[in-house]
Design an enzyme around this catalytic site. Sequence first.
Site, mmCIF file in Angstrom:
data_model
loop_
_atom_site.group_PDB
_atom_site.id
_atom_site.type_symbol
_atom_site.label_atom_id
_atom_site.label_comp_id
_atom_site.label_asym_id
_atom_site.label_seq_id
_atom_site.Cartn_x
_atom_site.Cartn_y
_atom_site.Cartn_z
ATOM 1 N N CYS A 177 28.701 21.585 17.587
ATOM 2 C CA CYS A 177 30.135 21.470 17.317
ATOM 3 C C CYS A 177 30.646 22.795 16.740
ATOM 4 O O CYS A 177 31.762 23.236 17.013
ATOM 5 C CB CYS A 177 30.420 20.354 16.320
ATOM 6 S SG CYS A 177 29.673 18.785 16.736
ATOM 7 N N HIS A 181 34.107 25.207 16.602
ATOM 8 C CA HIS A 181 34.988 24.690 15.546
ATOM 9 C C HIS A 181 34.666 25.201 14.148
ATOM 10 O O HIS A 181 34.815 24.467 13.175
ATOM 11 C CB HIS A 181 34.971 23.164 15.565
ATOM 12 C CG HIS A 181 35.485 22.574 16.831
ATOM 13 N ND1 HIS A 181 36.815 22.631 17.190
ATOM 14 C CD2 HIS A 181 34.849 21.931 17.846
ATOM 15 C CE1 HIS A 181 36.979 22.026 18.361
ATOM 16 N NE2 HIS A 181 35.804 21.604 18.792
ATOM 17 N N ARG A 225 36.911 11.103 21.078
ATOM 18 C CA ARG A 225 36.877 12.557 20.876
ATOM 19 C C ARG A 225 35.428 13.046 20.710
ATOM 20 O O ARG A 225 35.043 14.073 21.243
ATOM 21 C CB ARG A 225 37.725 12.916 19.644
ATOM 22 C CG ARG A 225 37.895 14.391 19.366
ATOM 23 C CD ARG A 225 38.609 15.113 20.475
ATOM 24 N NE ARG A 225 37.683 15.871 21.301
ATOM 25 C CZ ARG A 225 38.022 16.536 22.406
ATOM 26 N NH1 ARG A 225 39.266 16.543 22.837
ATOM 27 N NH2 ARG A 225 37.129 17.183 23.095
ATOM 28 N N CYS A 229 33.585 15.602 23.424
ATOM 29 C CA CYS A 229 32.963 16.886 23.067
ATOM 30 C C CYS A 229 31.500 16.924 23.534
ATOM 31 O O CYS A 229 31.047 17.937 24.053
ATOM 32 C CB CYS A 229 33.038 17.125 21.560
ATOM 33 S SG CYS A 229 34.581 17.918 21.044
#
Lengths: 268, 208
Positions: A177, A181, A225, A229
């Site tokens: 992730c 991010h 979500r 991802c």
Amino acid sequence: MKFKAMSLSVVLALAAPVAMGEASVEEYRAMLADKDANPGFLIIDKGEIYFKEKRGPKNASLEQCDFGLGVGKLKGAYAQLPRYFKDTKRVQDLESRLVSCMMDLQGFTEAEVKAKLYGDQRLNENNTQLEAIATYVAFQSNGMKIDPPLKHAGEKETLKLGEAYFWNRHGPMDFSCATCHAEDGKRVRLQTLVNVYNKQDIQKTMSTWPTYRVSHGVARNNQHRMWDCHWQMRTPDIDYGSPATVALISFLTHQAKGGVYDLPGMKR
Amino acid sequence: MRNRMMIAAVIACTSLAVLAGENMQAKIEKLVAASFKPGEGQDMSRLVQDETQKLCSATRNNPKAKDADALTAREKATIKYPADNKLMGDWKEGEKLVKGGFGMRIGTIEPDPPAKQKGGNGGNCYACHAVDAKEVAAGNLGPSLTGYGKLRGQGEDMVKYTYEKLYNAQAFVACSSMPRLGHNGILKPEQIAHVTAYLLSPESPVNK
């Protein structure tokens, strides 16, 4: 009209060093922020009907579900999730809690609840009942502060796991992730990416989920979500309400603590 | 004596930290195992981390210099070359691969359609990089590659470096964000040679 042309030129002048694409993207975002035009409200209304409808082998509604503040107390419950639940002996987010309530109160099996998780945007499908119900329950915390509890040892452990998993690299793309991010001002193509370590940034994101996704024509929740991802990272499907998704959502929610829910959101 | 005690303390702290790191990695492996369900269309092998992924996860992409050196050396040794050993392929083929973002999505919810899969994977380069200046929808997670060959020339060393960087970015930068395109089987060696040509060839729009 004249004003609009002028304001656009001002925007363009300010954005001069940035790619030309940014200006039109900003306008598009301004349109998305128009609350009165948010079709998510229609899904919330549907969600309320499904929530109160007697369904399943036990022919019961979900009105007796305890989302953490007590049986049937919806107001503000989402704002204090994820949290540890004594009855299930684990930390749950909104969606995983919904799954256990549908099993306990309505008598569905886990497989039945999870048989069809999401409306398929490629087929122009509507939201599933599960998606609509989650959007409805979340909306009952609109205007409230994001305030997940951090007292129980399970909550603390889940938060820690969530952050560690956020940095976990796997799959053929070697992504975690954090690849996308963990820095300010990053984009995939023209899509801006939230920096989870930027308080303002993550508050803006978390306070607007569930969100109506214009490109999907339906409302999407945090579980979708997380799945989306992972799908982009080319992993297998991450399980709905699984410990990893709950841990991640716990981490993201704690990062956004103090933000104010502005629901339903509307995004690309 | 005091020095020795300090050294001992440092060693103790370091090994505790390492232990805590390993502990967390074990917990994460358990978490992953509990969160993905095997079944049709789910390739569980994708969740098994190699040494490099493990180290980069545990150190949050910031390994110690010694470990980083070992990592880049190990990754460098994985690089394979096209059968004809031509590292500069056809830039026009390379352009298609740079633009294409298709491929490798699995699962039961939205797997890539088999008919489309026959076209092979794209490199999805624009997700993260500016390449041809005419394409405005370029991401910025990676550096701009516009004018790549114009700035660097087409010398033998540059061709080799570009090919190898595309094949396995971590042969040069430990825990680089860039997917190991060749090593992970996203692109074949011949395709990487095409992308190399797209970046370096004077005829390529990248260098116009």
